[in-house]
Design a protein around this motif. Structure first.
Motif, PDB file in Angstrom:
ATOM      1  N   ARG A 115     -59.276  30.274  99.206  1.00 63.71           N
ATOM      2  CA  ARG A 115     -60.585  30.091  99.278  1.00 63.71           C
ATOM      3  C   ARG A 115     -60.515  30.557 100.926  1.00 63.71           C
ATOM      4  N   ILE A 116     -59.798  29.986 101.768  1.00 59.83           N
ATOM      5  CA  ILE A 116     -59.970  29.941 102.916  1.00 59.83           C
ATOM      6  C   ILE A 116     -59.976  31.254 103.281  1.00 59.83           C
ATOM      7  N   LEU A 121     -63.497  38.330 103.832  1.00 61.73           N
ATOM      8  CA  LEU A 121     -64.966  38.575 104.200  1.00 61.73           C
ATOM      9  C   LEU A 121     -66.267  38.766 105.154  1.00 61.73           C
ATOM     10  N   ASP A 122     -66.164  37.481 106.022  1.00 61.97           N
ATOM     11  CA  ASP A 122     -66.413  37.628 107.905  1.00 61.97           C
ATOM     12  C   ASP A 122     -65.654  38.847 108.623  1.00 61.97           C
ATOM     13  N   LYS A 128     -67.608  41.888  97.967  1.00 60.41           N
ATOM     14  CA  LYS A 128     -67.353  40.285  97.104  1.00 60.41           C
ATOM     15  C   LYS A 128     -66.801  41.574  95.724  1.00 60.41           C
ATOM     16  N   THR A 185     -55.801  32.030 108.517  1.00 64.58           N
ATOM     17  CA  THR A 185     -56.163  30.538 107.638  1.00 64.58           C
ATOM     18  C   THR A 185     -55.508  29.967 107.827  1.00 64.58           C
ATOM     19  N   THR A 210     -60.544  34.153 101.680  1.00 65.33           N
ATOM     20  CA  THR A 210     -61.337  34.673 100.894  1.00 65.33           C
ATOM     21  C   THR A 210     -62.639  35.086 102.287  1.00 65.33           C
ATOM     22  N   ASN A 211     -62.304  33.827 102.253  1.00 64.39           N
ATOM     23  CA  ASN A 211     -63.839  33.717 103.576  1.00 64.39           C
ATOM     24  C   ASN A 211     -63.686  34.136 104.812  1.00 64.39           C
ATOM     25  N   ARG A 242     -56.666  27.164 109.915  1.00 64.28           N
ATOM     26  CA  ARG A 242     -57.940  26.964 110.043  1.00 64.28           C
ATOM     27  C   ARG A 242     -57.070  25.762 108.706  1.00 64.28           C
ATOM     28  N   LEU A 261     -65.410  31.799  94.745  1.00 60.74           N
ATOM     29  CA  LEU A 261     -66.976  32.347  95.199  1.00 60.74           C
ATOM     30  C   LEU A 261     -67.795  31.547  95.572  1.00 60.74           C
ATOM     31  N   ASP A 262     -68.045  30.543  94.933  1.00 65.01           N
ATOM     32  CA  ASP A 262     -69.628  29.628  94.938  1.00 65.01           C
ATOM     33  C   ASP A 262     -70.086  29.944  93.490  1.00 65.01           C
ATOM     34  N   THR A 308     -67.704  42.077 107.219  1.00 69.28           N
ATOM     35  CA  THR A 308     -69.243  42.331 107.274  1.00 69.28           C
ATOM     36  C   THR A 308     -69.570  43.346 107.615  1.00 69.28           C
TER      37      THR A 308
END
Length: 339
Positions: free
Chosen positions: A66-67, A73-74, A147, A43, A69-70, A46, A169-170, A77
């Motif tokens: 936000r970063i 989540l990656d 999520k 994070t 969380t992404n 990035r 989370l858009d 997966t």
């Protein structure tokens, strides 16, 4: 200061100010101490690389979440879910006890409080933070889809507004609220063993006395005294082994048979997962009478007794994480200088 005028030193300082809370967030998401620290480092990298694109429409803190969380989540997966032994197998009677290890990636991992709990002057906030890294709650989080896990942590632990989570989370506020309801329902249906453990913050007088008695009983390897301190349905786990035991009779029976080499151990207090814990050093037959690392113990307390006794045995990983030395002096059982 705008992002256009931030010097490298300024940016480093601003990013580092969020490291502890981000590590706590990633740890709750991933269930792994080391993966959490890797996620936070990713994070930070990035954020550093894309800072010139940060337009300041949200706070730096929200942008970092936000970063993070992404990143999490990656990492999730593959669908991997960390677990405790009682999440995977039935309790084993002592007569059938066998020490069968599973890969490191199987297990929910312990974490020092200092790495995941930011300092705060708000007692209520501190209490929620501690409760949310306790082993039972962490195990329950692992039951949730990724999520839903993020929504629950952001809304219930970090007290973000639904609109803030939706932006991160858009998605829509309705979707966030729906995910939160489903997550709450799942946790209510799947209460884990040890979920009722109650530990005051700080420990109250009775709880501190209980711990003092535990140290005396364990270091003296007094099974009668230890039995008096254990809840009738106390649980003992020993990752990376999938064996887990229930009840004082089987726990103390194990300690005097397969666990007999732990007699004469020394315990050093640690703060771990919002719970009382100890670094256990057992006698080192090759260390000139000194003590060698054996386990990080995490204790759960309920109704004035010890209800959970969790021993994480991979000391080559855990003791450095907790900044613990790899030797205790023989004469005093104290930390060796310069270790």
């Amino acid at each position: 200061m705008t992002n256009g005028t931030a010097t490298p030193t300024d940016l480093d300082t601003r990013l580092e100010a969020h490291r502890t809370e981000l590590t706590g967030y990633c740890y709750r998401m991933l269930g792994s101490s080391f993966e959490a620290e890797d996620a936070v480092q990713d994070t930070m990298v990035r954020a550093w690389r894309s800072y010139d694109k940060f337009e300041g429409r949200s706070s730096l803190r929200s942008w970092l979440y936000r970063i993070a969380t992404n990143v999490c989540l990656d990492m999730l997966t593959a669908g991997n879910k960390r677990a405790r032994p009682m999440d995977l197998t039935e309790s084993t009677p002592l007569a059938q006890a066998a020490l069968t290890p599973r890969p490191d990636s199987t297990w929910l991992e312990p974490m020092p409080d200092g790495r995941v709990l930011p300092s705060t002057d708000d007692p209520a906030e501190a209490a929620v933070a501690k409760e949310s890294v306790r082993l039972a709650f962490m195990a329950a989080l692992q039951r949730l889809p990724a999520k839903q896990r993020a929504v629950l942590i952001l809304r219930e632990v970090l007290a973000w507004k639904a609109s803030e989570v939706a932006e991160l989370l858009d998605t829509s506020v309705a979707s966030v609220n729906s995910a939160l309801q489903r997550a709450r329902a799942t946790l209510a249906e799947r209460q884990q063993p040890g979920a009722d453990a109650a530990v005051s913050d700080p420990l109250d007088e009775d709880q501190q006395k209980l711990l003092d008695r535990y140290v005396a009983a364990f270091e003296g390897y007094d099974m009668t005294a230890l039995t008096a301190l254990l809840h009738e349905d106390a649980i003992m786990t020993m990752p990376p082994f999938d064996l887990w035991l229930t009840g004082a009779r089987d726990i103390t029976g194990f300690m005097t048979t397969l666990g007999a080499p732990c007699a004469g151990s020394r315990l050093v207090p640690v703060q771990v997962n919002g719970l009382p814990g100890f670094a256990q050093y057992k006698p080192d037959p090759e260390g000139g009478g000194g003590f060698t690392p054996w386990a990080v113990q995490v204790l759960e307390i309920s109704d004035g007794r010890i209800s959970g006794f969790h021993c994480f045995l991979d000391t080559k990983r855990w003791f450095p994480l907790f900044d613990l030395p790899l030797h205790l002096e023989a004469e005093t059982g104290q930390v060796e200088e310069g270790a």
